[in-house]
Design a protein around this motif. Structure first.
Motif, PDB file in Angstrom:
ATOM      1  N   VAL A 139     198.775  58.878 -54.015  1.00  0.00           N
ATOM      2  CA  VAL A 139     198.907  60.211 -53.419  1.00  0.00           C
ATOM      3  C   VAL A 139     197.842  61.160 -53.959  1.00  0.00           C
ATOM      4  CG1 VAL A 139     200.409  62.229 -53.245  1.00  0.00           C
ATOM      5  CG2 VAL A 139     201.351  59.934 -52.898  1.00  0.00           C
ATOM      6  N   GLY A 171     195.227  63.114 -51.865  1.00  0.00           N
ATOM      7  CA  GLY A 171     195.866  64.408 -51.679  1.00  0.00           C
ATOM      8  C   GLY A 171     194.943  65.592 -51.761  1.00  0.00           C
ATOM      9  N   SER A 176     191.995  69.716 -48.459  1.00  0.00           N
ATOM     10  CA  SER A 176     192.542  68.383 -48.212  1.00  0.00           C
ATOM     11  C   SER A 176     191.464  67.344 -48.474  1.00  0.00           C
ATOM     12  CB  SER A 176     193.025  68.267 -46.768  1.00  0.00           C
ATOM     13  OG  SER A 176     191.923  68.295 -45.871  1.00  0.00           O
ATOM     14  N   THR A 189     199.042  66.819 -53.904  1.00  0.00           N
ATOM     15  CA  THR A 189     200.154  65.933 -53.547  1.00  0.00           C
ATOM     16  C   THR A 189     200.624  66.298 -52.138  1.00  0.00           C
ATOM     17  OG1 THR A 189     201.709  67.410 -54.680  1.00  0.00           O
ATOM     18  CG2 THR A 189     200.886  65.520 -55.921  1.00  0.00           C
ATOM     19  N   ARG A 190     199.679  66.378 -51.234  1.00  0.00           N
ATOM     20  CA  ARG A 190     199.990  66.815 -49.876  1.00  0.00           C
ATOM     21  C   ARG A 190     200.876  65.810 -49.148  1.00  0.00           C
ATOM     22  NH1 ARG A 190     195.260  69.383 -50.929  1.00  0.00           N
ATOM     23  NH2 ARG A 190     194.930  71.396 -49.888  1.00  0.00           N
ATOM     24  N   ALA A 243     199.183  62.816 -47.517  1.00  0.00           N
ATOM     25  CA  ALA A 243     198.864  61.713 -48.417  1.00  0.00           C
ATOM     26  C   ALA A 243     200.108  60.883 -48.716  1.00  0.00           C
ATOM     27  CB  ALA A 243     198.265  62.254 -49.717  1.00  0.00           C
TER      28      ALA A 243
END
Length: 978
Positions: free
Chosen positions: A611, A615, A621, A672-673, A676
């Motif tokens: 991630v 991320g 991004s 930590t989007r 992802a």
């Protein structure tokens, strides 16, 4: 997670896949830096294929540059002997006092007769088993005594259209050069091919056939047969046929050897710290007396390449495949193109188009609910016989219908609307940067990499031009290429091809081909909008506040290392070097890694790694970063170690400031989007499918067991446990141990020290205060795991119809943490075990292709170390393999090794240690990394070569006697389930 597995098994990837299949397992692949990044990396020059679809019988004459407007590298010496053998000599300074030689033979499995299938590859083995100057069993020990390790420094591979022998020499002494030239001449025409040696080697070939077998390989063969049904290519996979391997008589080997190992098919390559005139004399002396038959073997009739008239989708299923893939594949006639400026420009336009289409798939795959995991587009030419185009996607589980739409729509969007200025600008920036870096790094190129690159160019009939010429040629046309040009190139390549839909899947209903056709037709009826121009934002992290100061400085002059403690507690180790031009490697060692991971969050380390790497960072991004950083030499890789987190990257002096800014931003704002996380979750079914049907899954379970089944070192036993992990689990862990954690920053490479320190102070020095540097954590109780108590036996299974089993014999030894000097001796002992395994298990029993042994352990965990012997073979042979490993250990424990065995292990090790002194990765990983906690690492760097030289046979035998005992043995067997 980027590219979780080699999921797309289309014909366009056949060449690369087969190199991996057929190459010796311990041979290093040619460095990626020798080939540019787009799919169409270089033109495919060569003589025109005759109308009857045969290949040209002999290598091209003249050299490719002699019929091109692109000049060859002026540093290269080209020559041709009177017997037709060609040679290439290139003086090169890195590494010093080293030389790499390659013998390229323009013959492979395509030249075999029906009753010779597999013998081209078999011959590659036989030249090591008795020649004019070396009796069977003599060659490998002779080379080892000179510092040439079998596998690491001497190797070979066979492909469809070539066989290549490689030697990397540790010095330029007459004895070493004499051996190298005698060896290569013997390979060329001095093989004895004794019947008893052929019979002994049959088992080794069959063991290799078993070790290379895989579901992916089987699917690939089916795809060849379906897409090229009338082509010899589909019937000449280099590994051959088992029946022929078992029974081919000696005369069939001799026939191939005499007819295809001929001077006119050979090119000898020498690269290194050598005098070209002296090398020319050696080549003339060694090979000038070779002769060939009056009527040498011709290239084969390769058959008809006209694809079948039907456009019905091809479907390949196997329950062990990791995922579903879809591809649009076209087969076109081979285009004979000499390597010149015009053709490089033509191919670049198509390459850029395919690259831009691939990036569109990347962006779609990053969507939170994307039906695809990844995608690509490419054009390749196979063996100067056919041209293959392929557009592929890997399908998210259960999303086949939607993936068909994505594949069709994006392919058609490119055809109908072309590409945007922003897309092209990104692609151009990356390719231009690649060529610029080749020029900047020219003086740092390694001889082994260069020699392999030259061999590839010879086989592809490319001009061996210099990096400066390559850049000049590129700059002559790149700036003029427009989106319209790329669109035209794309349309021209794909026009009138009627690409065929190809699907590979774990399972599929009987009528899936009809369903795919219908769904594809529905997708084709959908309107597609033109692509939207993308905005490229400015990088948001250029100011971290007040720069820090240097609180302490130590200049370690004999090692060329400067050690800093900054005002915020960050420690920095800096080592400028001059042997890897225009390249700087960085690593930030942060916090405690797995040691402070929540034990009830099994798999969190793997989840966080995937991630965070996809991320992005706070304001950007991952996709935005790719656009922002296009054409820049900047990037980071996040990983979780046993006792620390790591951020690593490679950059250039021009981009060092941006690299430091990016790394500092990721410390403060790791991404930590959700997109992802979604990407990772879509790979989970594929990952578990691979683990279920591959011995690697069982190996993973075994290593967790060796760590005492500590949850921090386990991987979840079900997909649901992985899928239950959330962003907040990562955020909580990083918030307490990564973002505020202690930091050791290591920088090694081509930089100016006093110019670099202010850049570090403005980035890492401006971060919030860190815990005190140099805290001794050796007594921290969380740094221990419970290694299994020997003696024990353990069995693991995996689900597969591939009959591959592993025998592992493990001996518990003290770990490397604070014990590096003794661990060097365990490494030498392991090398001796490995060599005895080679002689016993491979050469005598023929039960395992590549048995080996090694010492392993952790620098982070207390007393975690082991020595392991590993052999791969048939399930029915595992007991014999295990018995052999135990017997070898018992003999070493009882009688010890010999002085000659120690010499043959120590000499190659010393050669590698000397070479590593001019390797940035050695200084970064082995010396500076962790030196804040363990300053003794610097002393180890000073003393390691002298220490290895000082190792005595008595020391090695004492370790064998103490640790290679029956009551210290753990036996592990990994078997496919019935």
């Amino acid at each position: 997670m980027r590219n979780p597995a080699p999921l797309v098994l289309t014909l366009a990837l056949a060449v690369a896949a087969l190199v991996l299949i057929l190459r010796k397992p311990d041979e290093a692949s040619p460095a990626a830096a020798t080939s540019p990044p787009p799919a169409e990396q270089t033109p495919d020059p060569g003589a025109a294929a005759p109308e009857d679809s045969t290949q040209e019988a002999l290598p091209p004459s003249p050299w490719p540059h002699e019929v091109s407007d692109i000049p060859a590298d002026p540093a290269i010496v080209f020559g041709k002997l009177g017997n037709g053998m060609r040679y290439v000599i290139l003086p090169n300074a890195e590494p010093p006092e080293r030389v790499s030689v390659r013998l390229h033979i323009g013959a492979g499995s395509l030249m075999e007769a029906d009753d010779q299938q597999g013998l081209a590859h078999f011959l590659e083995h036989m030249v090591f088993n008795g020649t004019e100057h070396f009796k069977a069993g003599e060659l490998v020990p002779r080379m080892q005594r000179l510092g040439i390790a079998f596998g690491a420094h001497v190797n070979a591979f066979t492909s469809f259209d070539q066989t290549v022998y490689s030697l990397d020499l540790p010095d330029l002494s007459d004895s070493t050069l004499d051996l190298a030239f005698n060896v290569m001449r013997d390979f060329a025409d001095g093989a004895q091919l004794a019947t008893d040696e052929i019979d002994k080697e049959r088992g080794v070939i069959l063991a290799e056939m078993n070790s290379r077998d895989s579901i992916g390989y089987r699917i690939l063969k089916k795809q060849f047969k379906a897409l090229l049904p009338d082509s010899l290519i589909a019937r000449r996979f280099p590994i051959g046929e088992e029946e022929i391997i078992r029974g081919a008589p000696r005369e069939r080997f001799v026939d191939f050897y005499q007819n295809y190992y001929v001077p006119s098919r050979m090119t000898f390559v020498v690269v290194g710290a050598i005098d070209p005139a002296a090398m020319r004399k050696r080549i003339e002396s060694a090979f000038g007396g070779m002769t060939g038959p009056e009527d040498p073997g011709a290239d084969p009739q390769l058959g008809d390449y006209t694809p079948p008239a039907t456009q019905e989708p091809l479907v390949f299923t196997d329950a062990e495949l990791p995922a579903t893939s879809l591809g649009l594949t076209c087969i076109k006639p081979y285009e004979d193109r000499i390597d010149n400026r015009e053709n490089r420009a033509d191919l670049m336009r198509l390459s850029l188009a395919h690259s831009m289409l691939g990036r569109r798939f990347d962006r779609i795959a990053e969507g939170a609910e994307s039906p695809i995991v990844e995608g690509s587009a490419s054009r390749q030419q196979l063996f100067r016989a056919v041209t293959v185009g392929s557009v592929d996607v890997t399908v998210t589980d259960g999303r086949l219908d939607e993936a068909v739409v994505v594949l069709e729509n994006e392919f058609r969007r490119a055809k109908e609307h072309g590409f945007t200025e922003a897309e092209l600008a990104e692609a151009k920036a990356n390719i231009l940067n690649y060529y610029q870096q080749q020029v900047a790094n020219r003086d740092s190129r390694r001889s082994d990499e260069l020699s392999s690159m030259i061999v590839t160019a010879i086989n592809e009939r490319d001009v061996l031009s210099s990096p400066e010429t390559d850049l000049e040629v590129l700059q002559g046309f790149l700036g003029d290429i427009t989106p319209k040009d790329c669109h035209s190139a794309f349309l021209d390549f794909w026009k009138d091809t009627h690409p065929r839909l190809v699907m590979t899947a774990k399972e599929a209903p009987a009528d899936v081909a009809k369903t795919l056709s219908a769904r594809f037709a529905e997708a084709a009826a959908m309107p597609v909008e033109p692509p939207v121009e993308m905005e490229v934002k400015a990088f948001a992290y250029t100011d971290f506040g007040t720069a820090g100061t240097v609180a302490e400085r130590e200049d370690v002059k004999d090692l060329g290392v400067t050690r800093l403690t900054l005002s915020n507690g960050v420690t920095v180790n800096l080592k400028p070097t001059d042997y890897d031009k225009n390249r700087i490697s960085l690593m930030a060692r942060i916090g405690h890694g797995r040691l402070l991971m929540d034990k009830d969050k099994v798999g969190l380390a793997e989840f966080a790694t995937a991630v965070v790497n996809e991320g992005g960072i706070g304001e950007h991004s991952a996709e935005e970063l790719r656009r922002i950083l296009a054409g820049r030499n900047v990037g980071t890789g996040f990983s979780v170690g046993d006792g620390h987190f790591s951020l690593a990257g490679t950059t250039t002096p021009d981009d060092l400031q941006l690299q430091l800014q990016l790394m500092a931003a990721q410390v403060l704002h790791p991404g930590t989007r959700e997109e992802a996380i979604s990407q990772f979750r879509r790979t989970v079914p594929m990952l578990f499918q691979q683990l279920k049907h591959n011995p690697d899954g069982a190996m993973q379970d075994m290593f967790a067991w060796l760590h005492g089944d500590d949850p921090r070192f386990e991987f979840p036993d079900s997909p649901d446990k992985v899928l239950s992990l959330r962003a907040e689990d990562i955020d909580s862990w990083l918030a307490r141990d990564f973002t505020p954690g202690r930091i050791e920053l290591n920088v090694v490479g081509d930089f100016e020290l006093e110019k670099t320190i202010p850049l570090v102070l403005a980035t890492f020095g401006a971060l919030p205060d860190r815990p005190a540097a140099g805290r001794d954590r050796l007594s921290d109780p969380v740094q221990s795991v419970d290694f299994p108590t020997p003696p024990q036996e353990k069995d693991y299974t995996y689900s597969s119809r591939i009959e591959r089993a592993l025998s592992l014999v493990i001996w518990k030894v003290p770990g490397p943490r604070g014990n590096e000097e003794q661990f060097r001796r365990f490494n030498l002992l392991a090398d001796i075990v490995a060599d005895r395994l080679r002689e016993e298990v491979r050469e005598k029993l023929g039960a395992s292709y590549s048995p080996g042994a090694g010492a392993g352990g952790s620098r982070e965990l207390e007393d975690f170390g082991f020595l392991m012997a590993q052999s791969t073979g048939k399930p029915g042979d595992t007991q014999a393999l295990t018995d052999a490993s135990r017997r070898i250990a018992a003999e070493l424990a009882a009688k010890g090794a010999t002085e000659d065995e120690l010499t043959r292990a120590k000499t190659p090790m010393l050669a590698d240690l000397e070479k590593s002194l001019r390797d940035n990765s050695y200084w970064l990983q082995s010396v500076l990394n962790g030196s804040t906690d363990d300053p003794h690492r610097l002393e180890l760097a000073r003393s390691r070569i002298d220490d290895v030289r000082s190792i005595t046979l008595a020391e090695i035998n004492e370790l064998a006697k103490r640790y290679l005992t029956q009551d210290n043995t753990i036996t592990v067997t990994i078997l496919p389930e019935p």
